[in-house]
Design a protein around this motif. Structure first.
Motif, short mmCIF file in Angstrom:
data_model
loop_
_atom_site.label_atom_id
_atom_site.label_comp_id
_atom_site.label_asym_id
_atom_site.label_seq_id
_atom_site.Cartn_x
_atom_site.Cartn_y
_atom_site.Cartn_z
N THR A 126 55.66 49.60 37.45
CA THR A 126 54.64 49.34 36.32
C THR A 126 55.09 48.03 35.60
O THR A 126 54.40 47.25 34.97
N VAL A 170 49.99 48.30 35.58
CA VAL A 170 49.40 49.70 36.11
C VAL A 170 48.45 49.51 37.26
O VAL A 170 48.61 50.35 38.05
N ALA A 189 46.97 64.55 36.07
CA ALA A 189 47.20 63.38 36.89
C ALA A 189 47.25 63.87 38.23
O ALA A 189 47.02 62.85 39.01
N LEU A 237 45.02 61.79 41.17
CA LEU A 237 45.68 61.25 42.40
C LEU A 237 44.88 61.97 43.89
O LEU A 237 44.71 61.11 44.80
N TRP A 291 55.37 59.75 40.68
CA TRP A 291 54.04 59.20 40.19
C TRP A 291 53.58 59.90 38.94
O TRP A 291 53.39 59.40 37.88
N VAL A 315 53.63 58.57 35.13
CA VAL A 315 52.28 58.55 34.46
C VAL A 315 52.19 59.40 33.10
O VAL A 315 51.84 58.78 32.13
N TRP A 327 58.30 54.15 40.35
CA TRP A 327 57.14 53.65 40.01
C TRP A 327 57.22 53.14 38.45
O TRP A 327 56.41 52.26 38.25
N THR A 337 46.92 55.01 33.88
CA THR A 337 46.56 54.67 35.19
C THR A 337 45.35 54.36 35.31
O THR A 337 44.37 54.30 34.42
N SER A 338 45.28 53.30 36.57
CA SER A 338 43.84 52.96 36.76
C SER A 338 42.88 54.04 37.51
O SER A 338 41.78 53.57 37.66
N ARG A 364 50.57 48.78 40.38
CA ARG A 364 51.33 49.92 40.79
C ARG A 364 50.45 50.97 41.59
O ARG A 364 50.62 51.18 42.64
N ASP A 365 49.11 51.20 41.10
CA ASP A 365 48.27 52.19 41.52
C ASP A 365 47.79 51.65 42.84
O ASP A 365 47.15 52.25 43.67
#
Length: 497
Positions: A406, A411, A263, A267, A345, A349, A402, A134-135, A414-415
């Motif tokens: 991706t 990534v 995770a 978020l 999500w 991830v 999600w 994930t970014s 998506r994020d």
């Protein structure tokens, strides 16, 4: 229905005697058949023994030695003048429920140094693995291991925010079930009922939170940030219980759950509007819930102060009904979609981070999916209390969407959708994930083109290579509405890149 008026769904307690009964009873008295306890403060006996004694008719087989303690607790309940839920009582009942242990006999215990170190290391390693999936950067400033009692203490403020709006509707409804000309005369009775209602809600919520403390493995299990911001937490006792029958090494179970917790923390920490969006969705749905006034009128009309369990029975049976209106259906759809997008999500991830590193990642993923979809007894209690099940019904659809995003956008792309709630997929998009992904690709391609055209102009109306704009540019300048629309779309596209 529980035999103890204030047991709220708990099985009847076994009679105890001797020192053991006194040790387990914080009030100092035994609480076998008829004795008061925090879960049955008045010692009501469902059998109604002692009918020749007027006090026995009111309090069952209450031990006369405990009569003063029972009246003291009754006085505390009736003197409560706080909000719609007696949260002091809720906390007391939750801790008492935790101390009694889970149905399989597991008792709560303080977290030892070895478990604390193992949880901290698992959460640190989880953050390292998530960096490539994930970014969003790490969202946890602290990693902690909680006992069940510590989970109760840490999450009560969030439960207050969730439950108070619905409980308030009951309090208002209590004041409106009687004709206006009778409300003045019934004022003391209604005041007593509100106090008792706050206590009853406190009892119910406390018991449900206490049971839930025996089921959860972290601070974000139900998809909402229940703990303090920036604090990633696992409950070692519950982590061990979850993995007991899975045939998976304990370290892998802990690490997989740490990935999910970390995770969620990323978020909620780096999508600043998400917490208020989720809690606002719950409150929005709660505003559309109506109280079954017919049932409440029956309770008020037959209310006997010596039998406060009547209010408990009404709460247990549920007196909330969602209004069958387009607005309420839309509110429910928003809430369910928001919960599904968060859980989907996290699911996608974590799978990306774990699938190549943990041999049991697939099995653990399916176990957690089923666990979230089915819920538990505590979640059912909350559904009765607030008319809402906090479960993501579309988790698999959201996870698939999600994952497709991706593959299509990477990534970062998506994020980027988390930058604004209006950019997120809708319930309709969950029905057609591939259609949403394809449409997003086209939209962003067009927006990129528009942004490129806008950037090719300077303030003097010249392109970047110094040549004058052509006729089409001049024509565009005469249509400011079109330029404004393009700017709006460009702004939206820029925020999603």
């Amino acid at each position: 229905m529980s035999d103890t008026p204030f047991g709220f769904g708990l099985p009847p307690e076994e009679p105890e005697d001797g020192d053991k009964g006194k040790k387990n009873d914080p009030s100092g008295g035994g609480h076998g058949a008829g004795g008061p306890s925090p879960m049955n403060p008045f010692g009501f006996d469902a059998g109604g023994g002692g009918s020749d004694n007027p006090f026995a008719a009111m309090f069952g087989s209450l031990n006369p030695n405990d009569l003063g303690a029972a009246f003291q607790q009754l006085g505390q309940m009736l003197s409560y003048e706080g909000g719609p839920v007696n949260w002091d009582m809720a906390k007391q009942i939750a801790r008492q429920t935790v101390s009694q242990g889970t149905a399989d006999g597991t008792k709560d215990e303080s977290v030892g140094p070895a478990d604390r170190t193992a949880v901290e290391e698992a959460l640190r390693l989880a953050d390292v693995w998530l960096d490539g999936a994930t970014s969003l950067p790490s969202g946890a400033s602290t990693a902690v291991a909680w006992s069940r009692a510590e989970w109760v203490e840490a999450t009560l403020p969030a439960w207050k925010q969730l439950v108070d709006p619905v409980a308030e509707r009951v309090g208002v409804a209590m004041g409106g079930v009687l004709p206006e000309e009778m409300q003045a005369m019934a004022g003391p009775l209604l005041g007593m009922m509100r106090s008792m209602g706050g206590a009853m809600f406190g009892q119910q919520i406390g018991q449900a939170v206490g049971v839930l403390a025996g089921e959860v493995v972290g601070s974000t299990d139900i998809g909402l940030p229940l703990g303090p911001a920036g604090k990633a937490a696992l409950l070692p006792l519950n982590v061990e219980a979850l993995g007991k029958d899975l045939g998976v090494p304990k370290d892998e179970v802990r690490l997989y759950l740490a990935l999910r917790e970390a995770a969620h923390q990323r978020l909620f920490a780096h999508v600043p509007w998400l917490r208020s969006h989720l809690f606002g969705a719950v409150e929005g749905y709660a505003r559309g819930i109506k109280v079954d006034t017919t049932k409440l009128e029956d309770v008020v009309g037959q209310f006997d102060p010596t039998h406060p369990e009547q209010l408990q029975e009404a709460l247990q049976q549920g007196m909330f009904q969602p209004e069958d209106t387009p607005q309420q259906k839309a509110a429910l759809a928003r809430l369910e979609t928001a919960l599904a997008l968060v859980e989907g999500w996290v699911d996608a991830v974590v799978h990306e981070a774990a699938s190549s590193r943990l041999t049991s990642a697939g099995a653990l993923r399916e176990t957690l999916r089923r666990r979230r979809a089915s819920g538990g007894p505590a979640e059912q209690t909350f559904a009765t209390l607030i008319g809402l099940q906090l479960r993501p019904r579309r988790l698999r659809d959201a996870a698939r969407l999600w994952a497709s995003l991706t593959d299509a956008r990477g990534v970062d792309g998506r994020d980027a959708l988390w930058e604004h709630p209006d950019m997120l997929p809708t319930a309709t998009d969950l029905d057609d994930p591939d259609g949403f992904v394809h449409r997003e690709q086209m939209d962003f391609s067009e927006l990129d083109k528009m942004l490129g055209e806008a950037a090719s102009q300077d303030g003097a109306g010249k392109s970047t290579d110094g040549t004058q704009d052509g006729p089409q540019k001049a024509k565009g300048a005469q249509e400011p509405g079109d330029d404004d629309a393009a700017d709006d779309e460009g702004g939206k596209g820029g925020s999603g890149q």
